[in-house]
Write a protein that holds these residues in place. Structure first.
Motif, PDB file in Angstrom:
ATOM      1  N   ILE A  26       0.861  -1.180   0.000  1.00  0.00           N
ATOM      2  CA  ILE A  26       0.000   0.000   0.000  1.00  0.00           C
ATOM      3  C   ILE A  26       0.903   1.238   0.000  1.00  0.00           C
ATOM      4  O   ILE A  26       1.325   1.725   1.039  1.00  0.00           O
ATOM      5  CB  ILE A  26      -0.940   0.005   1.231  1.00  0.00           C
ATOM      6  CG1 ILE A  26      -1.630  -1.344   1.391  1.00  0.00           C
ATOM      7  CG2 ILE A  26      -1.940   1.138   1.141  1.00  0.00           C
ATOM      8  CD1 ILE A  26      -2.416  -1.802   0.187  1.00  0.00           C
ATOM      9  N   ARG A  30      -2.269   4.762  -2.508  1.00  0.00           N
ATOM     10  CA  ARG A  30      -3.231   3.690  -2.778  1.00  0.00           C
ATOM     11  C   ARG A  30      -3.938   3.271  -1.498  1.00  0.00           C
ATOM     12  O   ARG A  30      -3.380   3.333  -0.417  1.00  0.00           O
ATOM     13  CB  ARG A  30      -2.531   2.473  -3.352  1.00  0.00           C
ATOM     14  CG  ARG A  30      -1.981   2.708  -4.724  1.00  0.00           C
ATOM     15  CD  ARG A  30      -1.345   1.452  -5.245  1.00  0.00           C
ATOM     16  NE  ARG A  30      -0.792   1.708  -6.569  1.00  0.00           N
ATOM     17  CZ  ARG A  30      -0.075   0.840  -7.232  1.00  0.00           C
ATOM     18  NH1 ARG A  30       0.175  -0.350  -6.703  1.00  0.00           N
ATOM     19  NH2 ARG A  30       0.383   1.129  -8.418  1.00  0.00           N
ATOM     20  N   ASP A  32      -6.268  -0.020   0.074  1.00  0.00           N
ATOM     21  CA  ASP A  32      -6.732  -1.392  -0.085  1.00  0.00           C
ATOM     22  C   ASP A  32      -8.005  -1.495   0.736  1.00  0.00           C
ATOM     23  O   ASP A  32      -7.963  -1.447   1.961  1.00  0.00           O
ATOM     24  CB  ASP A  32      -5.675  -2.352   0.433  1.00  0.00           C
ATOM     25  CG  ASP A  32      -6.044  -3.807   0.226  1.00  0.00           C
ATOM     26  OD1 ASP A  32      -7.076  -4.074  -0.431  1.00  0.00           O
ATOM     27  OD2 ASP A  32      -5.316  -4.670   0.722  1.00  0.00           O
ATOM     28  N   LYS A  46     -10.122  -1.173  -9.775  1.00  0.00           N
ATOM     29  CA  LYS A  46      -9.293  -0.043  -9.352  1.00  0.00           C
ATOM     30  C   LYS A  46      -9.976   1.233  -9.813  1.00  0.00           C
ATOM     31  O   LYS A  46     -10.388   1.343 -10.964  1.00  0.00           O
ATOM     32  CB  LYS A  46      -7.908  -0.128  -9.973  1.00  0.00           C
ATOM     33  CG  LYS A  46      -7.093  -1.278  -9.459  1.00  0.00           C
ATOM     34  CD  LYS A  46      -5.728  -1.280 -10.095  1.00  0.00           C
ATOM     35  CE  LYS A  46      -4.918  -2.468  -9.614  1.00  0.00           C
ATOM     36  NZ  LYS A  46      -3.583  -2.487 -10.227  1.00  0.00           N
TER      37      LYS A  46
END
Length: 60
Positions: A26, A30, A32, A46
């Protein structure tokens, strides 16, 4: 860890989440995001989202 945030998808859909993991993969802004099923994860894919910090917590 334990920061509460609001995630807004491009279509305007929002949800609140709590940061519980900052794994090695990560990086670079970004996220998760844990969802209910593998099929939901593939459906969402995504995406670019907007994140608003609602309550910052340093950890426990």
């Amino acid at each position: 860890m334990y920061t509460i945030m609001r995630v807004t998808y491009p279509d305007g859909t929002t949800f609140k989440g709590i940061v519980l993991d900052r794994g090695g993969d990560i990086v670079n802004g970004r996220l998760d995001i844990l969802v209910a099923s593998e099929s939901e994860a593939y459906r969402l894919g995504k995406q670019m989202v907007t994140v608003t910090i609602l309550k910052y917590r340093k950890g426990r």
